[in-house]
Design an enzyme around this catalytic site. Structure first.
Site, PDB file in Angstrom:
ATOM      1  N   ASP A   1       0.835  -1.203   0.000  1.00 29.60           N
ATOM      2  CA  ASP A   1       0.000   0.000   0.000  1.00 29.60           C
ATOM      3  C   ASP A   1       0.870   1.254   0.000  1.00 29.60           C
ATOM      4  O   ASP A   1       0.571   2.229   0.684  1.00 29.60           O
ATOM      5  CB  ASP A   1      -0.918  -0.019   1.230  1.00 29.60           C
ATOM      6  CG  ASP A   1      -2.009   1.040   1.150  1.00 29.60           C
ATOM      7  OD1 ASP A   1      -2.453   1.351   0.032  1.00 29.60           O
ATOM      8  OD2 ASP A   1      -2.407   1.565   2.206  1.00 29.60           O
ATOM      9  N   MET A   2       1.925   1.239  -0.805  1.00 23.89           N
ATOM     10  CA  MET A   2       2.880   2.353  -0.796  1.00 23.89           C
ATOM     11  C   MET A   2       2.524   3.389  -1.866  1.00 23.89           C
ATOM     12  O   MET A   2       3.297   3.664  -2.771  1.00 23.89           O
ATOM     13  CB  MET A   2       4.294   1.836  -0.995  1.00 23.89           C
ATOM     14  CG  MET A   2       4.804   1.015   0.169  1.00 23.89           C
ATOM     15  SD  MET A   2       6.462   0.415  -0.135  1.00 23.89           S
ATOM     16  CE  MET A   2       7.340   1.969  -0.292  1.00 23.89           C
TER      17      MET A   2
END
Length: 463
Positions: A365-366
């Site tokens: 989830d970067m």
């Protein structure tokens, strides 16, 4: 041509023209209206403050000021400094065509750069964009204020005008140090002079579960923190000083999904420890177990113990304004930010390093909203401390089911090898810490052991 001394064209004609065309030069106005340049000058003068002048000399363009609701058409933008003192930065104006114009009171080269040098923006200025309600708390905030400002209850349907109204009425506690409008500044300063409840460390066991329940009921406990995970903001005594914190919390750990979310909060805490242990910047955090939940309390790096503030802008906002990638690896964006003067070489290197670290700890989830800079008057801007890093590969599925997944090492391209090598050793340290952490479940400890072993093998090959 009609006698320029008695033009038939009136301000309403100007307004319709600006609404259709956005901004125009004096020559374009004259051609569109069929009048002389002296007549254009008289028309603009007659329109008074409804006409906004942009730029200077030959670059001058004109726009028509636009009312938003009953809030007017122009508002002061303030900054609150680290000591809690306010200062005016300039004035934001709404223009026809959905445009906004920012007129600074003094030079702000980081704010007004490149195509935005004259202060004209196609929507809400990028440096204000992170003030908008977002994430879990933003949705609760939108439901609470939607009727008051005449906006949809669904935050995804909000337009820029809805955001402006929300900031003017309830924007006293946004991310970073900016505050829009006098009313919100007054409330922000009241919070500085008379802060809300400051919790002692021993009071958190009682207070945090109560606040978690309130948040889950839809009440807004602070409105500044983005992100999708349930959270609230608080003030607590830390080193005998009132310290602003963001507190995430898990579901109750009696169910598998709650246990896994609790594991991920512990992993986020460990990720910060690993980064700080190797000289990188990460938000300081603390874990607390209470009422069957795990709470992760993180010190807000956009706030100070004197209840002052520090600037913040996410890379999502900066990218949308200046690059338009939408989604890209941090290590690819880092050299561009250094090339264009946004980051120093040292901070660009750290951004790339964090990007590889996140990839190697399975943080899926970067996005660019999960990394930011300290917004200041001029470039380069400092890289903000790391936050929201955890192995999100392990998150429960949307159905709530815990699905076991396999770890895969992300290999480096040759040009990224030196940074990858450093990040891989940081990630190895992270997985080693998780594998030996009694506060995470046996399944996550076993996953961490496998990930560490796979990483050790990759380091031997690439390192």
């Amino acid at each position: 041509m009609h006698d320029p001394g008695m033009p038939r064209t009136r301000p309403p004609d100007l307004e319709r023209l600006f609404r259709a065309r956005g901004t125009l030069t004096a020559a374009e106005l004259g051609a569109a209206l069929g009048v002389s340049q002296p007549t254009v000058s008289r028309l603009l003068a007659a329109a008074g403050p409804r006409v906004v002048r942009l730029g200077r000399a030959r670059a001058t363009r004109y726009a028509w000021a636009r009312e938003i609701g009953r809030a007017g058409q122009r508002w002061p933008l303030y900054r609150i400094d680290p000591e809690g003192r306010p200062a005016r930065l300039g004035e934001l104006r709404a223009l026809e065509g959905g445009l906004f114009h920012f007129e600074p009171d003094r030079p702000l080269p980081a704010f007004l750069d490149g195509e935005f040098a004259h202060g004209l923006f196609p929507g809400l200025p990028w440096f204000v964009d992170d003030q908008r309600p977002q994430g879990f708390l933003g949705r609760a905030f939108a439901r609470r204020v939607a009727a008051e400002i005449g906006a949809p209850a669904d935050l995804q349907l909000w337009q820029a005008d809805d955001v402006v109204l929300a900031l003017l009425l309830h924007g006293e506690d946004g991310a970073g140090d900016l505050v829009l409008g006098e009313a919100s500044l007054e409330r922000a300063m009241q919070q500085v002079l008379a802060p809300r409840e400051v919790l002692r460390p021993d009071e958190r066991v009682r207070a945090y579960p109560q606040r978690a329940e309130a948040v889950l009921r839809g009440e807004v406990i602070g409105s500044s923190a983005g992100g999708e995970q349930p959270k609230f903001v608080a003030l607590r005594l830390r080193d005998e000083r009132p310290t602003p914190v963001i507190v995430k919390f898990s579901e109750r750990t009696t169910n598998p999904a709650g246990r896994r979310w609790a594991d991920l909060l512990v992993c986020e805490h460990i990720a910060g420890q690993s980064l700080r242990a190797h000289g990188l910047h990460a938000a300081e955090s603390e874990l607390l177990d209470a009422d069957g939940r795990v709470f992760l309390e993180s010190v807000r790096f956009d706030r100070t113990p004197p209840l002052g503030r520090r600037g913040f802008v996410s890379l999502a906002a900066l990218d949308a304004a200046h690059y338009g990638h939408g989604s890209t690896a941090w290590w690819r964006l880092a050299p561009q930010l250094h090339r264009d003067g946004w980051l120093s070489a040292t901070d660009a290197h750290e951004l790339a390093l964090r990007g590889w670290f996140g990839a190697l700890i399975a943080d899926t989830d970067m996005h660019l909203g999960n990394v930011g800079l300290v917004l200041a008057d001029a470039r380069p801007l400092a890289l903000a401390p790391s936050y929201d890093m955890s192995p999100m590969l392990l998150r429960p599925a949307g159905s709530g089911e815990v699905v076991e997944r396999e770890y895969a090492v992300v290999p480096p391209m040759p040009e990224h090898l030196p940074t990858w090598q450093t990040a891989a050793r940081l990630a190895q340290d992270f997985w080693t810490r998780v594998a030996g952490e009694p506060r995470v479940s046996a399944a996550v400890r076993a996953f961490a052991t496998r990930a560490r072993d796979a990483l050790v093998e990759a380091i031997a090959r690439f390192g």
